[in-house]
Write a protein that holds these residues in place. Structure first.
Motif, PDB file in Angstrom:
ATOM      1  N   ILE A  78       0.858  -1.239  -0.035  1.00  0.00           N
ATOM      2  CA  ILE A  78       0.077   0.015   0.145  1.00  0.00           C
ATOM      3  C   ILE A  78       0.844   1.223   0.077  1.00  0.00           C
ATOM      4  O   ILE A  78       1.725   1.333   0.991  1.00  0.00           O
ATOM      5  N   LYS A  79       0.604   2.354  -0.941  1.00  0.00           N
ATOM      6  CA  LYS A  79       1.267   3.602  -0.896  1.00  0.00           C
ATOM      7  C   LYS A  79       0.047   4.603  -0.603  1.00  0.00           C
ATOM      8  O   LYS A  79      -0.934   4.746  -0.930  1.00  0.00           O
ATOM      9  N   TYR A  80       0.461   5.294   0.549  1.00  0.00           N
ATOM     10  CA  TYR A  80      -0.442   6.296   0.791  1.00  0.00           C
ATOM     11  C   TYR A  80      -0.508   7.728   0.117  1.00  0.00           C
ATOM     12  O   TYR A  80       0.607   7.818  -0.617  1.00  0.00           O
ATOM     13  N   VAL A  81      -1.646   8.043  -0.627  1.00  0.00           N
ATOM     14  CA  VAL A  81      -1.469   9.040  -1.800  1.00  0.00           C
ATOM     15  C   VAL A  81      -1.863  10.373  -0.980  1.00  0.00           C
ATOM     16  O   VAL A  81      -2.119  11.443  -1.988  1.00  0.00           O
ATOM     17  N   ASP A  82      -2.030  10.824   0.048  1.00  0.00           N
ATOM     18  CA  ASP A  82      -2.566  12.187   0.734  1.00  0.00           C
ATOM     19  C   ASP A  82      -1.349  12.941   0.868  1.00  0.00           C
ATOM     20  O   ASP A  82      -1.566  14.037   1.007  1.00  0.00           O
ATOM     21  N   ASN A  83      -0.079  12.472   0.821  1.00  0.00           N
ATOM     22  CA  ASN A  83       1.227  13.336   0.868  1.00  0.00           C
ATOM     23  C   ASN A  83       2.433  12.911  -0.031  1.00  0.00           C
ATOM     24  O   ASN A  83       3.327  12.716   0.397  1.00  0.00           O
ATOM     25  N   LEU A  84       1.963  12.810  -1.433  1.00  0.00           N
ATOM     26  CA  LEU A  84       2.983  12.304  -2.257  1.00  0.00           C
ATOM     27  C   LEU A  84       3.978  13.638  -2.453  1.00  0.00           C
ATOM     28  O   LEU A  84       3.770  14.513  -2.787  1.00  0.00           O
ATOM     29  N   THR A  85       5.395  13.175  -2.596  1.00  0.00           N
ATOM     30  CA  THR A  85       6.375  13.841  -3.010  1.00  0.00           C
ATOM     31  C   THR A  85       6.389  13.894  -4.524  1.00  0.00           C
ATOM     32  O   THR A  85       5.814  13.453  -5.207  1.00  0.00           O
ATOM     33  N   PRO A  86       7.087  15.008  -5.137  1.00  0.00           N
ATOM     34  CA  PRO A  86       7.112  15.359  -6.498  1.00  0.00           C
ATOM     35  C   PRO A  86       7.665  13.871  -7.352  1.00  0.00           C
ATOM     36  O   PRO A  86       7.383  13.694  -8.342  1.00  0.00           O
ATOM     37  N   GLN A  87       8.786  13.175  -6.619  1.00  0.00           N
ATOM     38  CA  GLN A  87       9.207  12.134  -6.990  1.00  0.00           C
ATOM     39  C   GLN A  87       8.407  10.893  -7.249  1.00  0.00           C
ATOM     40  O   GLN A  87       8.104  10.256  -8.111  1.00  0.00           O
ATOM     41  N   ASP A  88       7.392  10.878  -6.088  1.00  0.00           N
ATOM     42  CA  ASP A  88       6.191   9.896  -6.108  1.00  0.00           C
ATOM     43  C   ASP A  88       5.529  10.146  -7.185  1.00  0.00           C
ATOM     44  O   ASP A  88       4.923   9.349  -8.037  1.00  0.00           O
ATOM     45  N   GLN A  89       5.118  11.491  -7.344  1.00  0.00           N
ATOM     46  CA  GLN A  89       3.922  11.870  -8.463  1.00  0.00           C
ATOM     47  C   GLN A  89       4.708  11.591  -9.753  1.00  0.00           C
ATOM     48  O   GLN A  89       4.101  10.985 -10.721  1.00  0.00           O
ATOM     49  N   LYS A  90       6.038  11.683 -10.004  1.00  0.00           N
ATOM     50  CA  LYS A  90       6.613  11.145 -11.200  1.00  0.00           C
ATOM     51  C   LYS A  90       6.531   9.860 -11.402  1.00  0.00           C
ATOM     52  O   LYS A  90       6.248   9.193 -12.467  1.00  0.00           O
ATOM     53  N   ALA A  91       6.713   9.093 -10.513  1.00  0.00           N
ATOM     54  CA  ALA A  91       6.623   7.605 -10.667  1.00  0.00           C
ATOM     55  C   ALA A  91       5.294   7.216 -11.090  1.00  0.00           C
ATOM     56  O   ALA A  91       5.163   6.230 -11.924  1.00  0.00           O
ATOM     57  N   ILE A  92       4.223   7.695 -10.614  1.00  0.00           N
ATOM     58  CA  ILE A  92       2.868   7.463 -11.038  1.00  0.00           C
ATOM     59  C   ILE A  92       2.764   7.912 -12.500  1.00  0.00           C
ATOM     60  O   ILE A  92       1.972   7.059 -13.240  1.00  0.00           O
ATOM     61  N   GLU A  93       3.028   8.911 -13.049  1.00  0.00           N
ATOM     62  CA  GLU A  93       3.048   9.588 -14.173  1.00  0.00           C
ATOM     63  C   GLU A  93       3.851   8.663 -15.142  1.00  0.00           C
ATOM     64  O   GLU A  93       3.226   8.224 -16.166  1.00  0.00           O
ATOM     65  N   ASP A  94       4.595   8.265 -14.776  1.00  0.00           N
ATOM     66  CA  ASP A  94       5.765   7.266 -15.484  1.00  0.00           C
ATOM     67  C   ASP A  94       5.002   6.030 -15.900  1.00  0.00           C
ATOM     68  O   ASP A  94       4.999   5.481 -16.778  1.00  0.00           O
ATOM     69  N   PHE A  95       4.332   5.567 -14.775  1.00  0.00           N
ATOM     70  CA  PHE A  95       3.871   4.365 -14.915  1.00  0.00           C
ATOM     71  C   PHE A  95       2.390   4.230 -15.684  1.00  0.00           C
ATOM     72  O   PHE A  95       2.104   3.575 -16.446  1.00  0.00           O
ATOM     73  N   GLU A  96       1.846   5.467 -15.563  1.00  0.00           N
ATOM     74  CA  GLU A  96       0.702   5.599 -16.521  1.00  0.00           C
ATOM     75  C   GLU A  96       1.105   5.467 -18.094  1.00  0.00           C
ATOM     76  O   GLU A  96       0.522   5.203 -18.870  1.00  0.00           O
ATOM     77  N   VAL A  97       1.998   6.298 -18.449  1.00  0.00           N
ATOM     78  CA  VAL A  97       2.734   6.094 -19.876  1.00  0.00           C
ATOM     79  C   VAL A  97       3.066   4.995 -20.139  1.00  0.00           C
ATOM     80  O   VAL A  97       2.735   4.328 -21.255  1.00  0.00           O
ATOM     81  N   LEU A  98       3.929   4.246 -19.167  1.00  0.00           N
ATOM     82  CA  LEU A  98       4.264   2.867 -19.633  1.00  0.00           C
ATOM     83  C   LEU A  98       2.884   1.872 -19.971  1.00  0.00           C
ATOM     84  O   LEU A  98       3.001   1.004 -20.616  1.00  0.00           O
ATOM     85  N   GLY A  99       2.097   1.940 -19.110  1.00  0.00           N
ATOM     86  CA  GLY A  99       0.770   1.386 -19.233  1.00  0.00           C
ATOM     87  C   GLY A  99      -0.010   1.614 -20.516  1.00  0.00           C
ATOM     88  O   GLY A  99      -0.387   0.785 -21.214  1.00  0.00           O
ATOM     89  N   ILE A 100       0.199   2.710 -20.970  1.00  0.00           N
ATOM     90  CA  ILE A 100      -0.481   3.253 -22.253  1.00  0.00           C
ATOM     91  C   ILE A 100       0.274   2.659 -23.282  1.00  0.00           C
ATOM     92  O   ILE A 100      -0.366   2.113 -24.407  1.00  0.00           O
ATOM     93  N   LEU A 101       1.612   2.606 -23.209  1.00  0.00           N
ATOM     94  CA  LEU A 101       2.410   1.878 -24.230  1.00  0.00           C
ATOM     95  C   LEU A 101       2.256   0.378 -23.958  1.00  0.00           C
ATOM     96  O   LEU A 101       3.099  -0.342 -24.805  1.00  0.00           O
ATOM     97  N   ASN A 102       2.010  -0.042 -22.999  1.00  0.00           N
ATOM     98  CA  ASN A 102       2.081  -1.676 -22.672  1.00  0.00           C
ATOM     99  C   ASN A 102       3.347  -1.954 -22.574  1.00  0.00           C
ATOM    100  O   ASN A 102       3.861  -3.012 -23.234  1.00  0.00           O
ATOM    101  N   GLU A 103       4.237  -1.342 -21.681  1.00  0.00           N
ATOM    102  CA  GLU A 103       5.368  -1.659 -21.554  1.00  0.00           C
ATOM    103  C   GLU A 103       5.757  -1.772 -20.128  1.00  0.00           C
ATOM    104  O   GLU A 103       4.980  -1.129 -19.441  1.00  0.00           O
ATOM    105  N   ARG A 104       6.786  -2.654 -19.626  1.00  0.00           N
ATOM    106  CA  ARG A 104       7.310  -2.422 -18.031  1.00  0.00           C
ATOM    107  C   ARG A 104       8.961  -2.478 -18.277  1.00  0.00           C
ATOM    108  O   ARG A 104       9.306  -3.032 -19.078  1.00  0.00           O
ATOM    109  N   THR A 105       9.152  -1.730 -17.225  1.00  0.00           N
ATOM    110  CA  THR A 105      10.686  -1.849 -17.045  1.00  0.00           C
ATOM    111  C   THR A 105      10.901  -2.823 -15.895  1.00  0.00           C
ATOM    112  O   THR A 105      10.231  -3.139 -15.131  1.00  0.00           O
ATOM    113  N   ASN A 106      12.046  -3.612 -16.077  1.00  0.00           N
ATOM    114  CA  ASN A 106      12.470  -4.250 -15.060  1.00  0.00           C
ATOM    115  C   ASN A 106      13.565  -3.703 -14.053  1.00  0.00           C
ATOM    116  O   ASN A 106      14.411  -3.175 -14.637  1.00  0.00           O
ATOM    117  N   SER A 107      13.117  -3.527 -12.726  1.00  0.00           N
ATOM    118  CA  SER A 107      14.163  -2.738 -11.839  1.00  0.00           C
ATOM    119  C   SER A 107      14.484  -3.794 -10.716  1.00  0.00           C
ATOM    120  O   SER A 107      14.050  -4.759 -10.398  1.00  0.00           O
TER     121      SER A 107
END
Length: 146
Positions: A117-146
């Motif tokens: 679980i990730k709490y979303v009521d106090n996201l940092t800019p870095q957290d927000q970027k992770a969400i945005e990047d994930f949404e873009v990857l989802g649209i492109l149907n790609e995943r990165t392996n980390s």
């Protein structure tokens, strides 16, 4: 040199004894993005939805299978799960279990079911970027392996 090799081998053996049995395995089903790692001790463990009092998102599902049903093995499994979800940036883990004894297994084993679980009521800019990047990857149907 021989002394340091011996001490290194001894440490590896002792660490192996402190972990879960080798027949225990984990699998991770990602649902959301990976966030910057959190400290393990900061990850809350909850066992009921009513214990979650903040808005949240689910990062994924972790299953730790074939855990012996004794207290120490379960505790080690929970700690292993906590460490893993912390590495994904989770703030909490919602803990459940399946016990094969319920289905009449002759050698009962437990599967720990953990929602990260990730709490979303106090996201940092870095957290927000992770969400945005994930949404873009989802649209492109790609995943990165980390």
């Amino acid at each position: 040199m021989k002394k340091s090799l011996f001490l290194g081998a001894l440490a590896a053996v002792l660490c192996g004894c402190a972990t879960l049995d080798n027949h225990v395995n984990m699998d991770w089903i990602p649902i959301g993005p990976d966030f910057p790692a959190n400290k393990t001790q900061k990850v809350e463990v909850v066992s009921g939805r009513d214990q979650i009092t903040r808005p949240y998102g689910n990062l994924g599902l972790l299953r730790i299978k074939n855990v012996d049903p004794d207290r120490d093995s379960l505790r080690r499994g929970i700690e292993r799960g906590k460490k893993f979800v912390a590495s994904k940036g989770a703030d909490a883990m919602f803990l459940g279990q399946y016990n094969s004894a319920e289905d009449g297994a002759s050698v009962p084993k437990v599967t720990l079911i953990i929602y990260a679980i990730k709490y979303v009521d106090n996201l940092t800019p870095q957290d927000q970027k992770a969400i945005e990047d994930f949404e873009v990857l989802g649209i492109l149907n790609e995943r990165t392996n980390s």
